[in-house]
Enzyme design. Structure first.
Site, PDB file in Angstrom:
ATOM      1  N   TYR A 101       0.839  -1.207   0.000  1.00 40.99           N
ATOM      2  CA  TYR A 101       0.000   0.000   0.000  1.00 40.99           C
ATOM      3  C   TYR A 101       0.873   1.256   0.000  1.00 40.99           C
ATOM      4  CZ  TYR A 101      -3.633   3.320   1.396  1.00 40.99           C
ATOM      5  OH  TYR A 101      -4.506   4.380   1.448  1.00 40.99           O
ATOM      6  N   LYS A 142       1.068   4.182  -3.042  1.00 43.63           N
ATOM      7  CA  LYS A 142       0.782   5.604  -2.845  1.00 43.63           C
ATOM      8  C   LYS A 142       2.016   6.457  -3.152  1.00 43.63           C
ATOM      9  CE  LYS A 142      -3.531   5.226  -1.734  1.00 43.63           C
ATOM     10  NZ  LYS A 142      -4.578   5.739  -2.652  1.00 43.63           N
TER      11      LYS A 142
END
Length: 248
Positions: free
Chosen positions: A149, A153
């Site tokens: 994750y 990002k």
């Protein structure tokens, strides 16, 4: 400050729930013609009941080709919010290629894919536009068990900078928002359930502004502002929504 979007068409990905759902509602309240994109028909049906007149598009953003076909049928877009995202939590040493691919496909590649199609149309029409990518404090802060994750990002942040640089001359502004953990979303609930309470509490206590984690309204308001003409000279910025977490 009176933000209005009459005459503008807005597309929001991941609009069926949480942050994306509220962004669609706020854009519609401000007069925009809205297109809500999600992979779940049920969520879009209930959203249409709450916001009559919106256009809904069901597509799995992880499917590159299907997404492009869906976008071809939407028509012109003036405002884009790349909000769709998923999280698969696992230690770095145990993260599989399959899980990494799933996260990158939705969190990064989908934003790249959607933005490319929408921005190309904006350039061809010559009227400019605004794009907001929903990133996260996780792009710049390391969190345990969130390697895929955080990486996705971080990639989105780099993409935002490149888009802002290349699209700016075409009057297209590209910015990002970086919320901390938003508890009252499906992803927030999942994170809270998977981490020891002491970890969540330590994050909250590190926030100087009343030790308060952001809520969905905080994020949606920031996105709407960045899309508006009130932010007409903001391009390539990463707006933190975390009460001073990174400052502390």
């Amino acid at each position: 400050m009176n933000i209005r979007f009459e005459g503008k068409r807005a597309l929001v990905t991941g609009a069926g729930r949480g942050i994306g759902r509220l962004i669609i509602k706020k854009l519609a309240e401000c007069g925009a013609e809205c297109v809500a994109m999600s992979k779940t028909q049920e969520n879009l049906d209930s959203l249409r009941n709450e916001v009559p007149g919106i256009q809904t598009v069901v597509v799995d953003l992880a499917d590159w080709t299907a997404t492009r076909h869906a976008l071809e049928k939407i028509g012109k877009i003036d405002l884009l919010v790349n909000n769709a995202g998923i999280m698969i939590m696992s230690p770095f040493l145990e993260t599989t290629k399959e899980d990494l691919d799933k996260v990158l496909d939705v969190n990064f590649k989908a934003a790249f894919n959607v933005s490319q199609i929408v921005a190309r149309s904006m350039v061809e029409r010559g009227n400019g536009g605004a794009i907001v990518n929903v990133s996260s404090v996780a792009s710049r802060t390391a969190f345990m068990n969130m390697a895929s994750y955080c990486s996705s990002k971080g990639a989105m942040d780099s993409l935002t900078q490149v888009m802002a640089t290349e699209l700016g001359p075409h009057k297209i502004r590209v910015n990002s928002v970086h919320p901390h953990l938003v508890p009252l979303t499906d992803m927030g609930i999942s994170i809270i359930a998977s981490l020891p309470l002491v970890v969540i509490e330590s994050c909250r206590l590190r926030i100087p502004l009343l030790n308060r984690l952001p809520d969905v309204e905080d994020v949606a308001n920031a996105v709407v502002f960045l899309l508006s003409d009130q932010a007409s000279n903001l391009n390539g910025i990463a707006l933190p929504i975390e009460g001073g977490f990174e400052a502390n």
